[in-house]
Scaffold this active site. Structure first.
Site, PDB file in Angstrom:
ATOM      1  N   GLN A  97      14.117  26.891  44.916  1.00 47.24           N
ATOM      2  CA  GLN A  97      13.430  28.170  45.128  1.00 47.24           C
ATOM      3  C   GLN A  97      12.280  28.293  44.129  1.00 47.24           C
ATOM      4  O   GLN A  97      11.459  29.197  44.230  1.00 47.24           O
ATOM      5  CB  GLN A  97      14.390  29.339  44.910  1.00 47.24           C
ATOM      6  N   ASN A  98      12.254  27.384  43.170  1.00 49.46           N
ATOM      7  CA  ASN A  98      11.247  27.457  42.118  1.00 49.46           C
ATOM      8  C   ASN A  98       9.899  26.955  42.621  1.00 49.46           C
ATOM      9  O   ASN A  98       9.843  26.046  43.445  1.00 49.46           O
ATOM     10  CB  ASN A  98      11.678  26.618  40.901  1.00 49.46           C
ATOM     11  N   ASP A 100       7.541  26.168  40.247  1.00 53.44           N
ATOM     12  CA  ASP A 100       6.911  25.683  39.015  1.00 53.44           C
ATOM     13  C   ASP A 100       6.595  24.191  39.005  1.00 53.44           C
ATOM     14  O   ASP A 100       5.890  23.711  38.117  1.00 53.44           O
ATOM     15  CB  ASP A 100       7.783  26.059  37.790  1.00 53.44           C
ATOM     16  N   HIS A 115      10.190  27.892  48.564  1.00 46.65           N
ATOM     17  CA  HIS A 115       9.325  29.047  48.328  1.00 46.65           C
ATOM     18  C   HIS A 115       7.919  28.648  47.927  1.00 46.65           C
ATOM     19  O   HIS A 115       7.189  29.442  47.346  1.00 46.65           O
ATOM     20  CB  HIS A 115       9.942  29.950  47.247  1.00 46.65           C
ATOM     21  N   CYS A 123      -6.518  29.355  51.444  1.00 46.29           N
ATOM     22  CA  CYS A 123      -7.516  30.349  51.824  1.00 46.29           C
ATOM     23  C   CYS A 123      -6.954  31.285  52.890  1.00 46.29           C
ATOM     24  O   CYS A 123      -6.384  30.862  53.894  1.00 46.29           O
ATOM     25  CB  CYS A 123      -8.767  29.650  52.370  1.00 46.29           C
ATOM     26  N   CYS A 144     -12.652  30.878  48.148  1.00 50.93           N
ATOM     27  CA  CYS A 144     -12.792  29.599  48.856  1.00 50.93           C
ATOM     28  C   CYS A 144     -14.278  29.305  49.049  1.00 50.93           C
ATOM     29  O   CYS A 144     -15.114  30.231  48.991  1.00 50.93           O
ATOM     30  CB  CYS A 144     -12.104  29.743  50.215  1.00 50.93           C
ATOM     31  N   THR A 184      20.738  30.024  40.016  1.00 47.84           N
ATOM     32  CA  THR A 184      20.189  31.009  40.936  1.00 47.84           C
ATOM     33  C   THR A 184      21.124  32.208  41.029  1.00 47.84           C
ATOM     34  O   THR A 184      22.336  32.070  41.089  1.00 47.84           O
ATOM     35  CB  THR A 184      19.937  30.417  42.336  1.00 47.84           C
ATOM     36  N   SER A 185      20.530  33.392  41.065  1.00 46.01           N
ATOM     37  CA  SER A 185      21.320  34.624  41.168  1.00 46.01           C
ATOM     38  C   SER A 185      21.865  34.789  42.577  1.00 46.01           C
ATOM     39  O   SER A 185      22.671  35.667  42.857  1.00 46.01           O
ATOM     40  CB  SER A 185      20.454  35.830  40.798  1.00 46.01           C
ATOM     41  N   ASN A 209      25.894  28.361  36.209  1.00 50.19           N
ATOM     42  CA  ASN A 209      25.124  29.575  35.970  1.00 50.19           C
ATOM     43  C   ASN A 209      25.676  30.231  34.717  1.00 50.19           C
ATOM     44  O   ASN A 209      26.885  30.314  34.544  1.00 50.19           O
ATOM     45  CB  ASN A 209      25.256  30.526  37.169  1.00 50.19           C
TER      46      ASN A 209
HETATM   47  C1  BV8 Z   1      12.292  36.254  54.788  1.00 48.26           C
HETATM   48  C2  BV8 Z   1       8.277  32.766  45.514  1.00 48.26           C
HETATM   49  C3  BV8 Z   1      11.916  37.047  56.952  1.00 48.26           C
HETATM   50  C4  BV8 Z   1       7.129  33.466  44.932  1.00 48.26           C
HETATM   51  C5  BV8 Z   1      10.174  34.212  46.002  1.00 48.26           C
HETATM   52  C6  BV8 Z   1      15.462  44.019  52.523  1.00 48.26           C
HETATM   53  C7  BV8 Z   1      14.132  44.341  52.549  1.00 48.26           C
HETATM   54  C8  BV8 Z   1      13.127  43.365  52.622  1.00 48.26           C
HETATM   55  C9  BV8 Z   1      13.469  42.010  52.680  1.00 48.26           C
HETATM   56  C10 BV8 Z   1      14.809  41.711  52.650  1.00 48.26           C
HETATM   57  C11 BV8 Z   1      15.805  42.671  52.573  1.00 48.26           C
HETATM   58  N1  BV8 Z   1      17.007  42.049  52.546  1.00 48.26           N
HETATM   59  C12 BV8 Z   1      16.812  40.715  52.608  1.00 48.26           C
HETATM   60  C13 BV8 Z   1      15.477  40.503  52.700  1.00 48.26           C
HETATM   61  C14 BV8 Z   1      14.840  39.238  52.820  1.00 48.26           C
HETATM   62  C15 BV8 Z   1      14.226  38.852  51.474  1.00 48.26           C
HETATM   63  C16 BV8 Z   1      15.272  38.923  50.382  1.00 48.26           C
HETATM   64  O1  BV8 Z   1      16.145  38.092  50.335  1.00 48.26           O
HETATM   65  N2  BV8 Z   1      15.161  39.942  49.499  1.00 48.26           N
HETATM   66  C17 BV8 Z   1      16.144  40.079  48.425  1.00 48.26           C
HETATM   67  C18 BV8 Z   1      15.457  40.574  47.155  1.00 48.26           C
HETATM   68  C19 BV8 Z   1      17.212  41.063  48.894  1.00 48.26           C
HETATM   69  N3  BV8 Z   1      13.829  37.491  51.664  1.00 48.26           N
HETATM   70  C20 BV8 Z   1      12.591  37.240  52.112  1.00 48.26           C
HETATM   71  O2  BV8 Z   1      11.750  38.088  52.298  1.00 48.26           O
HETATM   72  C21 BV8 Z   1      12.331  35.786  52.449  1.00 48.26           C
HETATM   73  N4  BV8 Z   1      11.702  35.723  53.723  1.00 48.26           N
HETATM   74  O3  BV8 Z   1      13.419  36.661  54.820  1.00 48.26           O
HETATM   75  O4  BV8 Z   1      11.444  36.323  55.846  1.00 48.26           O
HETATM   76  C22 BV8 Z   1      11.283  36.374  58.084  1.00 48.26           C
HETATM   77  C23 BV8 Z   1      12.051  35.540  58.878  1.00 48.26           C
HETATM   78  C24 BV8 Z   1      11.445  34.925  59.933  1.00 48.26           C
HETATM   79  C25 BV8 Z   1      10.078  35.145  60.189  1.00 48.26           C
HETATM   80  C26 BV8 Z   1       9.318  35.973  59.357  1.00 48.26           C
HETATM   81  C27 BV8 Z   1       9.919  36.585  58.288  1.00 48.26           C
HETATM   82  C28 BV8 Z   1      11.374  35.160  51.433  1.00 48.26           C
HETATM   83  C29 BV8 Z   1      12.047  35.119  50.082  1.00 48.26           C
HETATM   84  C30 BV8 Z   1      11.168  34.316  49.123  1.00 48.26           C
HETATM   85  C31 BV8 Z   1      10.461  35.253  48.191  1.00 48.26           C
HETATM   86  N5  BV8 Z   1       9.750  34.447  47.199  1.00 48.26           N
HETATM   87  N6  BV8 Z   1       9.485  33.490  45.133  1.00 48.26           N
HETATM   88  C32 BV8 Z   1       7.141  33.393  43.426  1.00 48.26           C
HETATM   89  O5  BV8 Z   1       7.959  32.663  42.819  1.00 48.26           O
HETATM   90  O6  BV8 Z   1       6.299  34.088  42.865  1.00 48.26           O
HETATM   91  S1  BV8 Z   1      11.670  34.798  45.529  1.00 48.26           S
HETATM   92  C33 BV8 Z   1      11.957  34.555  43.874  1.00 48.26           C
HETATM   93  O7  BV8 Z   1      13.341  34.847  43.716  1.00 48.26           O
HETATM   94  C34 BV8 Z   1      11.810  33.123  43.381  1.00 48.26           C
HETATM   95  O8  BV8 Z   1      11.581  32.161  44.386  1.00 48.26           O
HETATM   96  C35 BV8 Z   1      13.169  32.879  42.781  1.00 48.26           C
HETATM   97  O9  BV8 Z   1      13.478  31.574  42.718  1.00 48.26           O
HETATM   98  C36 BV8 Z   1      13.974  33.606  43.779  1.00 48.26           C
HETATM   99  C37 BV8 Z   1      15.414  33.752  43.515  1.00 48.26           C
HETATM  100  O10 BV8 Z   1      15.562  34.073  42.194  1.00 48.26           O
HETATM  101  P1  BV8 Z   1      16.334  32.985  41.308  1.00 48.26           P
HETATM  102  O11 BV8 Z   1      15.637  31.673  41.425  1.00 48.26           O
HETATM  103  O12 BV8 Z   1      17.767  33.015  41.646  1.00 48.26           O
HETATM  104  O13 BV8 Z   1      16.036  33.526  39.877  1.00 48.26           O
HETATM  105  P2  BV8 Z   1      16.753  34.779  39.192  1.00 48.26           P
HETATM  106  O14 BV8 Z   1      15.942  35.169  38.013  1.00 48.26           O
HETATM  107  O15 BV8 Z   1      17.079  35.792  40.232  1.00 48.26           O
HETATM  108  O16 BV8 Z   1      18.152  34.201  38.692  1.00 48.26           O
HETATM  109  C38 BV8 Z   1      18.173  33.238  37.660  1.00 48.26           C
HETATM  110  C39 BV8 Z   1      19.618  32.823  37.542  1.00 48.26           C
HETATM  111  O17 BV8 Z   1      19.708  31.784  36.582  1.00 48.26           O
HETATM  112  C40 BV8 Z   1      20.500  33.952  37.065  1.00 48.26           C
HETATM  113  O18 BV8 Z   1      21.677  33.974  37.863  1.00 48.26           O
HETATM  114  C41 BV8 Z   1      20.840  33.567  35.618  1.00 48.26           C
HETATM  115  O19 BV8 Z   1      22.163  33.944  35.265  1.00 48.26           O
HETATM  116  C42 BV8 Z   1      20.760  32.078  35.694  1.00 48.26           C
HETATM  117  N7  BV8 Z   1      20.393  31.404  34.439  1.00 48.26           N
HETATM  118  C43 BV8 Z   1      19.555  31.843  33.464  1.00 48.26           C
HETATM  119  N8  BV8 Z   1      19.454  30.898  32.496  1.00 48.26           N
HETATM  120  C44 BV8 Z   1      20.223  29.850  32.888  1.00 48.26           C
HETATM  121  C45 BV8 Z   1      20.830  30.160  34.122  1.00 48.26           C
HETATM  122  N9  BV8 Z   1      21.653  29.313  34.768  1.00 48.26           N
HETATM  123  C46 BV8 Z   1      21.898  28.125  34.181  1.00 48.26           C
HETATM  124  N10 BV8 Z   1      21.346  27.741  33.007  1.00 48.26           N
HETATM  125  C47 BV8 Z   1      20.518  28.578  32.331  1.00 48.26           C
HETATM  126  N11 BV8 Z   1      20.000  28.199  31.159  1.00 48.26           N
HETATM  127 ZN    ZN Z   2     -11.748  29.319  53.241  1.00 52.07          ZN
END
Ligand code: BV8
Ligand code: ZN
Length: 236
Positions: A97-98, A100, A115, A123, A144, A184-185, A209
């Site tokens: 999902q990263n 980076d 993602h 563009c 662009c 991942t959360s 995690n």
């Molecule tokens: C889709 C890219 C539909 C950009 C990201 C209600 C309203 C609106 C939408 C929704 C809804 N309910 C569900 C949805 C769908 C929505 C969604 O899931 N929302 C959530 C918030 C409820 N999903 C979408 O919109 C997706 N698209 O559904 O489209 C569709 C279908 C068909 C046709 C058209 C449309 C798109 C989702 C992608 C969004 N983009 N990022 C960017 O990065 O800027 S999401 C973003 O969150 C990142 O990608 C990130 O990776 C992702 C998840 O977060 P995590 O990676 O898990 O990171 P987080 O900080 O949350 O957790 C870190 C974890 O690590 C923690 O658990 C922590 O304890 C742990 N940790 C910390 N340190 C360590 C560790 N573990 C081990 N070792 C360590 N040292």
């Molecule tokens: Zn262009």
């Protein structure tokens, strides 16, 4: 630990799902961690087409800040352990999902970027895509050659995932013998749905995690440890 190491050792097909937590020990803040990602904003407020349409410069300041952070970061032993695992297994898929690019820099090959990629600019008018690693970018928002506004090549909330990547991630979760879910959360869908999919498909699911997630209680093993420490022990 021994049981998990045995499952991994004996598996001929392994699939992995990673989130921001695997890059935490490279110094990159997670989305939902205590630090939070940026100023007073939450990812759900900035990583959306609406936010970009409303204030492209603000959204680009966030991404430019993250790009600069990532440029100064190195892959950590967690990323590297997954490279060793990939080389040791006949079938291996890494879905991340990263955005980076640290898995790529670590040497992983079969990566599914669910993602997108923060180094890609696309563009909004002509669709031209290019990789631009300059940090900081010379102008925000970047334009662009055609004059159109460039956007980060990432998937925002409400946007669908790259077709090929998602289908391959689903198939890998269904077919693997061991599924590792790391840092991942598990609250963002559809990526999080790979975890129950792997489990109902018969894989041994092992989580790493530092905190509990909605799936932790249902998994075969959930280690409450940092990935950079645990993965090298699991995979050695
Ligand atoms: C889709 C890219 C539909 C950009 C990201 C209600 C309203 C609106 C939408 C929704 C809804 N309910 C569900 C949805 C769908 C929505 C969604 O899931 N929302 C959530 C918030 C409820 N999903 C979408 O919109 C997706 N698209 O559904 O489209 C569709 C279908 C068909 C046709 C058209 C449309 C798109 C989702 C992608 C969004 N983009 N990022 C960017 O990065 O800027 S999401 C973003 O969150 C990142 O990608 C990130 O990776 C992702 C998840 O977060 P995590 O990676 O898990 O990171 P987080 O900080 O949350 O957790 C870190 C974890 O690590 C923690 O658990 C922590 O304890 C742990 N940790 C910390 N340190 C360590 C560790 N573990 C081990 N070792 C360590 N040292
Ligand atoms: Zn262009």
């Amino acid at each position: 630990m021994q049981q998990a190491r045995k499952w991994i050792r004996e598996a001929t097909s392994v699939s992995v799902l990673t989130g921001a937590g695997i890059s935490a020990e490279s110094g990159i803040p997670t989305f939902r961690g205590a630090a939070g990602l940026w100023k007073q904003f939450r990812a759900e407020q900035l990583a959306t087409p609406e936010a970009f349409a409303h204030d492209p410069r603000l959204v680009w300041e966030w991404y430019d800040w993250r790009r600069s952070l990532i440029a100064g970061a190195q892959p950590n032993p967690g990323h590297l352990a997954l490279v060793a695992l990939e080389r040791a297994k006949p079938r291996f898929t890494l879905a991340t999902q990263n955005v980076d690019g640290l898995h790529e820099r670590a040497g992983s090959e079969n990566i599914l970027k669910l993602h997108g990629d923060i180094w890609t600019l696309r563009c909004t008018i002509c669709g031209l895509e290019r990789c631009d690693r300059r940090t900081p970018l010379p102008e925000l928002p970047p334009l662009c050659e055609c004059g159109g506004l460039l956007r980060p090549g990432v998937v925002w909330f409400g946007e669908s995932l790259p077709n090929g990547a998602w289908e391959r991630a689903e198939r890998a979760a269904r077919e693997c013998a061991v599924f590792l879910v790391i840092g991942t959360s598990a609250v963002v869908y559809p990526a999080a749905s790979l975890v129950p999919l792997a489990k109902t498909s018969g894989a041994k699911v092992i989580e790493c995690n530092t905190e509990e997630t909605p799936f932790s209680a249902d998994l075969h093993k959930s280690f409450r440890e940092p990935a950079a420490e645990l993965l090298p022990q699991l995979i050695a």
